[in-house]
Design a protein around this motif. Structure first.
Motif, mmCIF file in Angstrom:
data_model
loop_
_atom_site.group_PDB
_atom_site.id
_atom_site.type_symbol
_atom_site.label_atom_id
_atom_site.label_comp_id
_atom_site.label_asym_id
_atom_site.label_seq_id
_atom_site.Cartn_x
_atom_site.Cartn_y
_atom_site.Cartn_z
ATOM 1 N N ARG A 1 0.516 -0.801 0.635
ATOM 2 C CA ARG A 1 -0.124 0.097 0.377
ATOM 3 C C ARG A 1 0.989 1.118 0.049
ATOM 4 N N ILE A 2 1.811 1.299 0.668
ATOM 5 C CA ILE A 2 2.895 2.263 0.907
ATOM 6 C C ILE A 2 3.655 2.781 -0.168
ATOM 7 N N SER A 3 4.171 1.652 -1.266
ATOM 8 C CA SER A 3 4.667 1.869 -2.367
ATOM 9 C C SER A 3 3.951 1.988 -3.343
ATOM 10 N N GLU A 4 2.481 1.984 -3.374
ATOM 11 C CA GLU A 4 2.020 2.168 -4.601
ATOM 12 C C GLU A 4 1.166 3.692 -4.124
ATOM 13 N N ARG A 5 0.635 4.130 -3.146
ATOM 14 C CA ARG A 5 1.001 5.459 -2.671
ATOM 15 C C ARG A 5 1.831 6.712 -3.258
ATOM 16 N N PHE A 6 3.102 6.089 -2.827
ATOM 17 C CA PHE A 6 4.637 6.959 -2.181
ATOM 18 C C PHE A 6 5.306 7.528 -4.179
ATOM 19 N N PHE A 7 5.464 5.471 -3.941
ATOM 20 C CA PHE A 7 6.148 5.334 -5.221
ATOM 21 C C PHE A 7 6.163 5.588 -7.018
ATOM 22 N N THR A 8 6.984 4.883 -7.885
ATOM 23 C CA THR A 8 6.794 5.461 -8.772
ATOM 24 C C THR A 8 6.046 4.360 -9.042
ATOM 25 N N GLU A 9 5.337 4.136 -10.337
ATOM 26 C CA GLU A 9 4.449 3.139 -11.118
ATOM 27 C C GLU A 9 6.291 1.424 -10.678
ATOM 28 N N GLU A 10 6.993 2.566 -11.124
ATOM 29 C CA GLU A 10 8.653 1.411 -11.612
ATOM 30 C C GLU A 10 8.859 0.585 -10.451
ATOM 31 N N GLU A 11 8.370 1.556 -9.550
ATOM 32 C CA GLU A 11 9.315 1.256 -8.039
ATOM 33 C C GLU A 11 8.407 0.022 -7.379
ATOM 34 N N HIS A 12 6.839 0.439 -7.376
ATOM 35 C CA HIS A 12 6.243 -0.168 -7.010
ATOM 36 C C HIS A 12 5.760 -1.645 -8.094
ATOM 37 N N ASP A 13 6.187 -1.923 -9.094
ATOM 38 C CA ASP A 13 6.337 -3.117 -9.308
ATOM 39 C C ASP A 13 7.182 -3.747 -9.250
ATOM 40 N N TRP A 14 8.524 -3.483 -8.973
ATOM 41 C CA TRP A 14 9.451 -3.833 -8.532
ATOM 42 C C TRP A 14 9.849 -4.327 -6.826
ATOM 43 N N ILE A 15 8.826 -3.311 -6.384
ATOM 44 C CA ILE A 15 8.727 -4.163 -5.315
ATOM 45 C C ILE A 15 7.634 -5.552 -4.564
ATOM 46 N N LEU A 16 6.576 -5.326 -5.624
ATOM 47 C CA LEU A 16 5.832 -6.142 -5.808
ATOM 48 C C LEU A 16 6.309 -7.342 -6.113
ATOM 49 N N SER A 17 7.687 -7.510 -7.291
ATOM 50 C CA SER A 17 7.727 -8.703 -7.646
ATOM 51 C C SER A 17 8.869 -9.265 -6.564
ATOM 52 N N LEU A 18 9.231 -8.662 -5.221
ATOM 53 C CA LEU A 18 11.000 -8.638 -4.950
ATOM 54 C C LEU A 18 10.008 -9.043 -3.808
ATOM 55 N N GLY A 19 8.830 -8.768 -2.579
ATOM 56 C CA GLY A 19 9.070 -8.532 -1.584
ATOM 57 C C GLY A 19 9.205 -7.107 -1.057
ATOM 58 N N GLN A 20 8.846 -7.808 0.058
ATOM 59 C CA GLN A 20 9.331 -6.426 1.313
ATOM 60 C C GLN A 20 10.673 -6.075 1.379
ATOM 61 N N GLU A 21 12.204 -6.679 1.367
ATOM 62 C CA GLU A 21 13.450 -6.266 1.286
ATOM 63 C C GLU A 21 13.181 -5.351 0.380
ATOM 64 N N ALA A 22 12.678 -5.491 -0.334
ATOM 65 C CA ALA A 22 12.912 -4.772 -1.873
ATOM 66 C C ALA A 22 12.242 -3.086 -1.748
ATOM 67 N N PHE A 23 11.305 -3.690 -0.431
ATOM 68 C CA PHE A 23 10.657 -2.356 0.363
ATOM 69 C C PHE A 23 11.571 -0.876 0.683
ATOM 70 N N PHE A 24 12.080 -1.808 1.330
ATOM 71 C CA PHE A 24 13.073 -1.321 2.131
ATOM 72 C C PHE A 24 14.841 -0.737 1.505
ATOM 73 N N GLU A 25 14.743 -1.567 0.557
ATOM 74 C CA GLU A 25 15.715 -1.208 -0.254
ATOM 75 C C GLU A 25 16.051 0.576 -1.068
ATOM 76 N N VAL A 26 14.718 -0.173 -1.575
ATOM 77 C CA VAL A 26 14.270 1.207 -2.435
ATOM 78 C C VAL A 26 13.540 2.638 -1.685
ATOM 79 N N TRP A 27 13.560 2.468 -0.185
ATOM 80 C CA TRP A 27 12.846 3.695 0.427
ATOM 81 C C TRP A 27 14.195 4.077 1.144
#
Length: 223
Positions: free
Chosen positions: A115-141
């Motif tokens: 939900r956080i990535s969908e709201r605050f990140f770019t679409e490309e970042e959001h898709d990348w996070i969904l494909s890799l999971g929570q650890e990827a979210f923190f890498e982007v953050w």
């Protein structure tokens, strides 16, 4: 460029008996301790205690830095820049002779990262996070936080105004359309297992060393 780290059982909970002002003073004590070590490594400073009263200036958008450090024979040096972050058990500060941005995040288990990535990140970042999971979210953050801290804009920059993902991979250099085209190199750094961290600077230079600060008591003196 040096990274300073401090770990406690949780800075906020350990010192929950402190007032807001006392907690701020405790954290500034860590910052001053880092400055003393940094100046001892990078420049000649005969009176390290004098660093406790060095002024903290602010750039037009509020980014802080140290000004007019006392050196031998009263000579003053260029400004020393720093960026501070804290999460969970960890407090960290990156210090350098150029503007920097630093962020660390403890990888908490229960985070609504989709939900956080969908709201605050770019679409490309959001898709990348969904494909890799929570650890990827923190890498982007941590990379996005490091970049906006480098710019001095904070979250006012708008986290979706730039991307740290390109061609399905983390980018090493980032530029925001909202920052006048100012680019910064973003690199990962090591703190501890379960902690993600990254820093941003214009030169792309490496961190020369990581220093663990000594524990302090509630009044800010070393134990």
């Amino acid at each position: 460029m040096y990274l300073y780290l401090y770990q406690s059982e949780n800075i906020n909970k350990t010192h929950n008996s402190l007032t807001v002002a006392e907690l701020a003073a405790f954290r500034e004590g860590l910052l001053r301790q880092a400055l003393q070590d940094y100046c001892g490594r990078k420049m000649s400073c005969p009176d390290r205690e004098a660093l406790n009263s060095v002024a903290i200036g602010k750039e037009p958008k509020g980014k802080p830095y140290f000004v007019d450090l006392p050196l031998n024979e009263g000579v003053r040096t260029a400004s020393v820049h720093f960026s501070v972050s804290h999460s969970g058990d960890w407090w960290g500060c990156l210090m350098a002779e150029e503007p920097v941005g630093f962020d660390l995040e403890v990888c908490r288990k229960k985070v609504s990262y989709e939900r956080i990535s969908e709201r605050f990140f770019t679409e490309e970042e959001h898709d990348w996070i969904l494909s890799l999971g929570q650890e990827a979210f923190f890498e982007v953050w941590v990379r996005k936080e490091a970049y906006v801290k480098f710019l001095g804009t904070g979250l006012g920059e708008g986290l979706s105004s730039f991307t740290v993902i390109g061609n399905g991979a983390l980018l090493g250099k980032v530029r925001s359309d909202h920052s006048g085209g100012r680019a910064g190199f973003i690199l990962p750094c090591s703190v501890a297992d379960g902690v993600k961290a990254a820093y941003c600077c214009e030169s792309g230079g490496p961190i020369q060393g990581t220093i663990q600060l000594e524990k302090q008591n509630k009044k800010g003196s070393k134990k």
